[in-house]
Scaffold this motif. Structure first.
Motif, PDB file in Angstrom:
ATOM      1  N   TYR A  73      62.063 -16.340  -9.544  1.00 46.79           N
ATOM      2  CA  TYR A  73      61.173 -15.472  -8.783  1.00 46.79           C
ATOM      3  C   TYR A  73      61.969 -14.439  -7.980  1.00 46.79           C
ATOM      4  CZ  TYR A  73      57.412 -18.557 -10.153  1.00 46.79           C
ATOM      5  OH  TYR A  73      56.506 -19.267 -10.904  1.00 46.79           O
TER       6      TYR A  73
ATOM      7  N   MET B 283      63.265 -11.854 -10.477  1.00 51.64           N
ATOM      8  CA  MET B 283      62.225 -10.932 -10.938  1.00 51.64           C
ATOM      9  C   MET B 283      61.919  -9.871  -9.880  1.00 51.64           C
ATOM     10  SD  MET B 283      61.606 -11.786 -14.023  1.00 51.64           S
ATOM     11  CE  MET B 283      60.028 -11.114 -14.541  1.00 51.64           C
TER      12      MET B 283
ATOM     13  N   ASP C 260      64.060  -8.598  -7.882  1.00 42.49           N
ATOM     14  CA  ASP C 260      65.156  -7.626  -7.936  1.00 42.49           C
ATOM     15  C   ASP C 260      65.127  -6.799  -9.225  1.00 42.49           C
ATOM     16  OD1 ASP C 260      66.099  -8.505  -5.490  1.00 42.49           O
ATOM     17  OD2 ASP C 260      67.445  -9.994  -6.379  1.00 42.49           O
ATOM     18  N   LEU C 261      64.686  -7.394 -10.339  1.00 46.07           N
ATOM     19  CA  LEU C 261      64.755  -6.729 -11.637  1.00 46.07           C
ATOM     20  C   LEU C 261      63.592  -5.779 -11.894  1.00 46.07           C
ATOM     21  CD1 LEU C 261      65.962  -9.656 -13.941  1.00 46.07           C
ATOM     22  CD2 LEU C 261      67.279  -7.648 -13.245  1.00 46.07           C
ATOM     23  N   LEU C 262      62.416  -6.155 -11.453  1.00 42.37           N
ATOM     24  CA  LEU C 262      61.227  -5.354 -11.766  1.00 42.37           C
ATOM     25  C   LEU C 262      61.190  -4.089 -10.911  1.00 42.37           C
ATOM     26  CD1 LEU C 262      58.608  -8.220 -12.103  1.00 42.37           C
ATOM     27  CD2 LEU C 262      59.574  -6.848 -13.954  1.00 42.37           C
ATOM     28  N   PRO C 263      60.574  -3.046 -11.405  1.00 45.80           N
ATOM     29  CA  PRO C 263      60.521  -1.789 -10.649  1.00 45.80           C
ATOM     30  C   PRO C 263      59.726  -1.929  -9.354  1.00 45.80           C
ATOM     31  CG  PRO C 263      59.082  -1.699 -12.579  1.00 45.80           C
ATOM     32  CD  PRO C 263      59.910  -2.946 -12.718  1.00 45.80           C
ATOM     33  N   ASP C 264      60.094  -1.105  -8.368  1.00 46.18           N
ATOM     34  CA  ASP C 264      59.376  -1.127  -7.094  1.00 46.18           C
ATOM     35  C   ASP C 264      57.904  -0.776  -7.319  1.00 46.18           C
ATOM     36  OD1 ASP C 264      61.732  -1.695  -5.813  1.00 46.18           O
ATOM     37  OD2 ASP C 264      62.170   0.406  -5.330  1.00 46.18           O
TER      38      ASP C 264
ATOM     39  N   ILE D 213      55.540  -2.853  -8.362  1.00 42.53           N
ATOM     40  CA  ILE D 213      54.812  -3.787  -9.210  1.00 42.53           C
ATOM     41  C   ILE D 213      54.194  -4.871  -8.340  1.00 42.53           C
ATOM     42  CG2 ILE D 213      56.771  -5.333  -9.680  1.00 42.53           C
ATOM     43  CD1 ILE D 213      55.670  -5.533 -12.590  1.00 42.53           C
TER      44      ILE D 213
ATOM     45  N   ASP E 121      52.664  -8.460  -6.957  1.00 40.31           N
ATOM     46  CA  ASP E 121      53.101  -9.859  -7.020  1.00 40.31           C
ATOM     47  C   ASP E 121      52.426 -10.571  -8.196  1.00 40.31           C
ATOM     48  OD1 ASP E 121      54.740  -9.608  -4.861  1.00 40.31           O
ATOM     49  OD2 ASP E 121      53.308 -10.445  -3.415  1.00 40.31           O
TER      50      ASP E 121
ATOM     51  N   MET F  62      51.525  -9.323 -11.161  1.00 41.37           N
ATOM     52  CA  MET F  62      52.171  -8.981 -12.427  1.00 41.37           C
ATOM     53  C   MET F  62      53.562  -9.607 -12.525  1.00 41.37           C
ATOM     54  SD  MET F  62      49.993  -7.576 -14.228  1.00 41.37           S
ATOM     55  CE  MET F  62      51.156  -7.407 -15.596  1.00 41.37           C
ATOM     56  N   MET F  63      54.241  -9.728 -11.390  1.00 41.88           N
ATOM     57  CA  MET F  63      55.538 -10.396 -11.388  1.00 41.88           C
ATOM     58  C   MET F  63      55.383 -11.845 -11.827  1.00 41.88           C
ATOM     59  SD  MET F  63      57.632 -12.674  -9.497  1.00 41.88           S
ATOM     60  CE  MET F  63      57.144 -12.614  -7.765  1.00 41.88           C
TER      61      MET F  63
ATOM     62  N   ASP G  12      54.675 -12.113 -15.615  1.00 43.24           N
ATOM     63  CA  ASP G  12      55.908 -11.975 -16.399  1.00 43.24           C
ATOM     64  C   ASP G  12      56.670 -13.300 -16.437  1.00 43.24           C
ATOM     65  OD1 ASP G  12      55.405  -9.344 -17.010  1.00 43.24           O
ATOM     66  OD2 ASP G  12      56.637  -8.530 -15.387  1.00 43.24           O
TER      67      ASP G  12
END
Length: 434
Positions: A382, A385, A387-391, A393, A395, A397-398, A401
């Motif tokens: 968590y 994710m 750190d990796l996902l674009p700003d 997005i 919670d 959708m995170m 994923d």
């Protein structure tokens, strides 16, 4: 009386009746009962706070939390698995070196006692982090309890011993549920009160431990030659790889991570269902855990039991990606609990039963080290994710994923089980000694 507490009470009574039934049916000795009771006390001190580390850290201050943010909260949760990764094998090596399992259990309980007191008097990032580490150390002792308990049975009854002992930590969870519910049911959450209970239970466990003798034989089982032989066993290494994946699946899709997900506005699960969601998981895990070694192993075999358990877990993680219906999520979580109860207990039994008693501490230590990695990754994913996902997005959708990844991993694990239990290995897991 509150309906929830009434149901918890009924479940506690039912679990105690199940424990008495197992005691009478399998003619458990006084010493076996003492180990069982010790584990109930021990796990109660851990379980009362284990699922609330992340919630306490993340919740806003005005409702009783610490508002530490998602990343710090994920780090606190992940510390539990991280310490488990590094300590599970040394636990067995140290118990072998000191010729005492009791001393290691005493250390773990003391760590929970001290860190729980620290959280009570100074709640914050560092106290919760240390508490999470102490809980991770204590969770690593469950495998020590399994070996301790299994050695009181015949060598070919290891899987049966795992099924019987699996009732103890789940009974502890049921006993703690009313206290957890009472502390968190209002608009203001009294998280600190649960750490007070944890400290008190740790003290009681320390006192009870004085009356339980150590059954560790005064011989050394760990040797460099024996360890090399164990870690070169391809079957054990593949079993350990399955263990990583099973623990990842479990810890990334249940407990505090799932509670955080179902609280999101897209799901909007009611407080009533949230209060029961761990309860229903544990209830079905209890039933599956008992049936795994006492029924499913005999009826459909070890391989098919593992596949069934993983398939049920996969159905749950897939469900999380395609629906926001709180009732569907709630009831499929029961399937996940049943699936984990099957896979966890069968794997623990398989790590011990085909192997001779004098190498079980090493096989269990190797397996548990890998299992701890899965716990760490299950919580840490968590934070990764975030750190990796674009700003920007959400919670929600995170989480989706993450659950998609879990679903893919679950069905990949089934393929790994099919490879492990290919024809050349089937006889070993059923009959052969190491």
């Amino acid at each position: 009386m509150d309906n929830q507490i009434l149901i918890y009470g009924i479940t506690i009574i039912a679990t105690i009746i199940l424990s008495i039934f197992l005691y009478k049916k399998y003619h458990l000795t006084r010493y076996q009962c003492l180990i069982f009771i010790l584990l109930v006390l021990f796990w109660s001190a851990v379980n009362i706070v284990r699922s609330y580390r992340k919630a306490y850290a993340m919740a806003p201050v005005d409702i009783g939390g610490l508002a530490l943010g998602g990343t710090l909260a994920a780090n606190i949760a992940a510390a539990y698995g991280l310490i488990s990764t590094f300590i599970r094998l040394p636990v067995f090596a140290l118990s072998d070196y000191f010729k005492s399992r009791k001393a290691l259990i005493l250390f773990a309980v003391s760590a929970v006692l001290v860190t729980s007191v620290y959280v009570v008097f100074k709640p914050g990032y560092y106290s919760l982090l240390l508490s999470s580490l102490a809980l991770g150390i204590s969770a690593s002792m469950l495998s020590l309890f399994n070996v301790l308990f299994a050695e009181t049975f015949d060598s070919n009854q290891a899987m049966m011993s795992v099924s019987i002992l699996s009732v103890a930590p789940l009974l502890a969870e049921f006993i703690m549920s009313p206290i957890q519910y009472t502390a968190t049911k209002g608009n203001i959450k009294h998280y600190g009160e649960m750490w007070i209970v944890s400290a008190a239970l740790s003290l009681i466990t320390l006192i009870f431990l004085l009356f339980v003798k150590d059954n560790k034989e005064p011989t050394r089982n760990f040797s460099l030659k024996g360890f090399k032989k164990v870690v070169s066993d391809q079957r054990l290494l593949i079993l350990s790889a399955v263990g990583i994946l099973v623990s990842f699946i479990k810890f990334s899709s249940s407990g505090s991570n799932l509670v955080a997900f179902v609280r999101l506005k897209e799901i909007g699960m009611s407080d009533f269902l949230i209060a029961y969601i761990d309860f229903i998981y544990s209830s079905f895990q209890l039933v599956a855990g008992v049936l795994a070694g006492l029924y499913f192993k005999k009826k459909i075999g070890i391989r098919n039991t593992l596949i069934l358990g993983l398939a049920l877990c996969g159905i749950f993680s897939l469900t999380l990606t395609i629906t926001t219906n709180q009732w569907v999520i709630f009831f499929t979580h029961a399937l996940s609990g049943f699936g984990y109860g099957l896979t966890y207990n069968i794997l623990i039994g398989v790590v011990m039963e085909p192997y001779a008693k004098n190498v079980r501490e090493m096989t269990m230590g190797v397996y548990q080290t890998f299992f701890g990695l899965g716990i760490f990754f299950g919580d840490k994913i968590y934070a990764w994710m975030i750190d990796l996902l674009p700003d920007g997005i959400s919670d929600y959708m995170m989480h989706i994923d993450v659950f998609t990844i879990i679903t893919v991993i679950t069905f990949a694990t089934i393929l790994l089980v099919l490879y492990l239990f290919r024809q050349s290995n089937r006889k070993f897991f059923e009959n052969k000694s190491y």
